[in-house]
Design a protein around this motif. Structure first.
Motif, PDB file in Angstrom:
ATOM      1  N   LEU A  28       0.830  -1.202   0.000  1.00 10.20           N
ATOM      2  CA  LEU A  28       0.000   0.000   0.000  1.00 10.20           C
ATOM      3  C   LEU A  28       0.866   1.255   0.000  1.00 10.20           C
ATOM      4  CD1 LEU A  28      -2.760   1.364   0.114  1.00 10.20           C
ATOM      5  CD2 LEU A  28      -2.714   1.081   2.602  1.00 10.20           C
ATOM      6  N   GLU A  29       1.896   1.271   0.841  1.00  9.28           N
ATOM      7  CA  GLU A  29       2.801   2.424   0.887  1.00  9.28           C
ATOM      8  C   GLU A  29       3.476   2.647  -0.472  1.00  9.28           C
ATOM      9  OE1 GLU A  29       5.607   1.981   4.086  1.00  9.28           O
ATOM     10  OE2 GLU A  29       4.019   1.739   5.581  1.00  9.28           O
ATOM     11  N   LEU A  30       3.889   1.565  -1.102  1.00 12.76           N
ATOM     12  CA  LEU A  30       4.553   1.691  -2.407  1.00 12.76           C
ATOM     13  C   LEU A  30       3.581   2.170  -3.487  1.00 12.76           C
ATOM     14  CD1 LEU A  30       6.815  -1.489  -2.222  1.00 12.76           C
ATOM     15  CD2 LEU A  30       7.522   0.902  -1.943  1.00 12.76           C
ATOM     16  N   VAL A  40       6.614  -2.981  -7.358  1.00 12.53           N
ATOM     17  CA  VAL A  40       6.188  -3.406  -6.022  1.00 12.53           C
ATOM     18  C   VAL A  40       6.489  -4.892  -5.845  1.00 12.53           C
ATOM     19  CG1 VAL A  40       4.193  -3.708  -4.495  1.00 12.53           C
ATOM     20  CG2 VAL A  40       4.432  -1.595  -5.815  1.00 12.53           C
ATOM     21  N   ALA A  41       6.205  -5.686  -6.859  1.00 12.57           N
ATOM     22  CA  ALA A  41       6.466  -7.125  -6.787  1.00 12.57           C
ATOM     23  C   ALA A  41       7.952  -7.409  -6.573  1.00 12.57           C
ATOM     24  CB  ALA A  41       5.982  -7.813  -8.055  1.00 12.57           C
ATOM     25  N   LYS A  42       8.806  -6.702  -7.295  1.00  7.02           N
ATOM     26  CA  LYS A  42      10.253  -6.912  -7.142  1.00  7.02           C
ATOM     27  C   LYS A  42      10.732  -6.494  -5.755  1.00  7.02           C
ATOM     28  CE  LYS A  42      11.478  -6.541 -11.994  1.00  7.02           C
ATOM     29  NZ  LYS A  42      12.099  -5.722 -13.034  1.00  7.02           N
ATOM     30  N   ARG A  43      10.265  -5.353  -5.288  1.00 11.45           N
ATOM     31  CA  ARG A  43      10.716  -4.855  -3.972  1.00 11.45           C
ATOM     32  C   ARG A  43      10.273  -5.755  -2.835  1.00 11.45           C
ATOM     33  NH1 ARG A  43      10.758   1.664  -3.675  1.00 11.45           N
ATOM     34  NH2 ARG A  43      12.124   1.988  -5.467  1.00 11.45           N
ATOM     35  N   ARG A  62     -10.263   0.125  -3.181  1.00 12.23           N
ATOM     36  CA  ARG A  62     -10.788  -1.030  -2.463  1.00 12.23           C
ATOM     37  C   ARG A  62      -9.678  -2.006  -2.047  1.00 12.23           C
ATOM     38  NH1 ARG A  62     -11.273  -5.259  -5.740  1.00 12.23           N
ATOM     39  NH2 ARG A  62     -11.043  -4.888  -7.958  1.00 12.23           N
ATOM     40  N   PHE A  63      -8.456  -1.492  -1.893  1.00 10.95           N
ATOM     41  CA  PHE A  63      -7.349  -2.304  -1.400  1.00 10.95           C
ATOM     42  C   PHE A  63      -7.108  -1.978   0.066  1.00 10.95           C
ATOM     43  CE2 PHE A  63      -2.792  -2.945  -0.498  1.00 10.95           C
ATOM     44  CZ  PHE A  63      -2.747  -4.308  -0.685  1.00 10.95           C
ATOM     45  N   TYR A  64      -7.195  -2.985   0.898  1.00  9.94           N
ATOM     46  CA  TYR A  64      -7.011  -2.807   2.329  1.00  9.94           C
ATOM     47  C   TYR A  64      -5.961  -3.802   2.831  1.00  9.94           C
ATOM     48  CZ  TYR A  64     -11.480  -0.566   1.568  1.00  9.94           C
ATOM     49  OH  TYR A  64     -12.482   0.224   1.077  1.00  9.94           O
ATOM     50  N   PRO A  65      -5.074  -3.378   3.710  1.00 14.26           N
ATOM     51  CA  PRO A  65      -4.045  -4.288   4.217  1.00 14.26           C
ATOM     52  C   PRO A  65      -4.586  -5.416   5.095  1.00 14.26           C
ATOM     53  CG  PRO A  65      -3.465  -2.000   4.706  1.00 14.26           C
ATOM     54  CD  PRO A  65      -4.858  -2.012   4.153  1.00 14.26           C
ATOM     55  N   ALA A  66      -5.724  -5.191   5.720  1.00 20.60           N
ATOM     56  CA  ALA A  66      -6.269  -6.219   6.608  1.00 20.60           C
ATOM     57  C   ALA A  66      -6.597  -7.483   5.827  1.00 20.60           C
ATOM     58  CB  ALA A  66      -7.522  -5.695   7.297  1.00 20.60           C
ATOM     59  N   VAL A  67      -6.290  -8.610   6.419  1.00 25.51           N
ATOM     60  CA  VAL A  67      -6.588  -9.899   5.813  1.00 25.51           C
ATOM     61  C   VAL A  67      -7.945 -10.352   6.318  1.00 25.51           C
ATOM     62  CG1 VAL A  67      -5.818 -12.286   5.577  1.00 25.51           C
ATOM     63  CG2 VAL A  67      -4.129 -10.455   5.749  1.00 25.51           C
ATOM     64  N   SER A  68      -8.821 -10.707   5.411  1.00 22.41           N
ATOM     65  CA  SER A  68     -10.169 -11.119   5.778  1.00 22.41           C
ATOM     66  C   SER A  68     -10.127 -12.333   6.710  1.00 22.41           C
ATOM     67  CB  SER A  68     -10.956 -11.473   4.521  1.00 22.41           C
ATOM     68  OG  SER A  68     -12.218 -11.976   4.859  1.00 22.41           O
ATOM     69  N   THR A  69     -10.965 -12.326   7.714  1.00 23.44           N
ATOM     70  CA  THR A  69     -10.981 -13.424   8.677  1.00 23.44           C
ATOM     71  C   THR A  69     -11.422 -14.740   8.050  1.00 23.44           C
ATOM     72  OG1 THR A  69     -13.216 -12.835   9.384  1.00 23.44           O
ATOM     73  CG2 THR A  69     -11.377 -11.925  10.654  1.00 23.44           C
ATOM     74  N   HIS A  70     -12.150 -14.696   6.935  1.00 21.96           N
ATOM     75  CA  HIS A  70     -12.574 -15.964   6.331  1.00 21.96           C
ATOM     76  C   HIS A  70     -11.413 -16.717   5.674  1.00 21.96           C
ATOM     77  CE1 HIS A  70     -12.787 -13.751   2.487  1.00 21.96           C
ATOM     78  NE2 HIS A  70     -12.708 -14.931   1.933  1.00 21.96           N
TER      79      HIS A  70
END
Length: 122
Positions: A28-30, A40-43, A62-70
């Motif tokens: 997200l920061e990148l 981003v993939a290389k870094r 709609r990109f969020y760092p949180a990983v869905s609990t499911h």
């Protein structure tokens, strides 16, 4: 027999194939710095296919760092314990209380195991 607590409670874990929140935060920061998905993939040393999808989601807000609990799952030990308790005659509700695993998950595991066992008997 009915009130014996289990020796441990089962916890859900993130499978190794799912990238952690920390990696997602770095991505997200990148992206916020204006970098493309290949850079981003290389870094981050991850698949460009993953960062491509994340980049699209980022551009669409709609990109969020949180990983869905499911995406979290139990290990095979939990499934074996649920099956063992079912064989001992415990109800789904009792198994759920003993293992701290939802009733629907216990039911699904038991149902799948019975179907698998029945398939072997044929």
């Amino acid at each position: 027999m009915m009130n014996q607590p289990l020796e441990h409670t089962f916890h859900r874990r993130l499978p190794s194939r799912i990238l952690s929140r920390e990696i997602r935060e770095q991505a997200l920061e990148l992206f916020e710095q204006g970098l493309g998905h290949k850079t981003v993939a290389k870094r981050l040393a991850i698949s460009p296919h993953t960062t491509r999808d994340w980049g699209r989601a980022f551009r669409e807000n709609r990109f969020y760092p949180a990983v869905s609990t499911h995406l979290y799952c139990y290990d095979d030990d939990a499934k074996s314990t649920v099956w063992s308790l079912a064989l001992q005659g415990f109800t789904i509700s009792e198994i759920s209380k003993k293992t701290n695993i939802s009733r629907s998950t216990c039911y699904a595991w038991i149902r799948a195991r019975r179907a698998k066992t029945a398939g072997r008997a044929s």
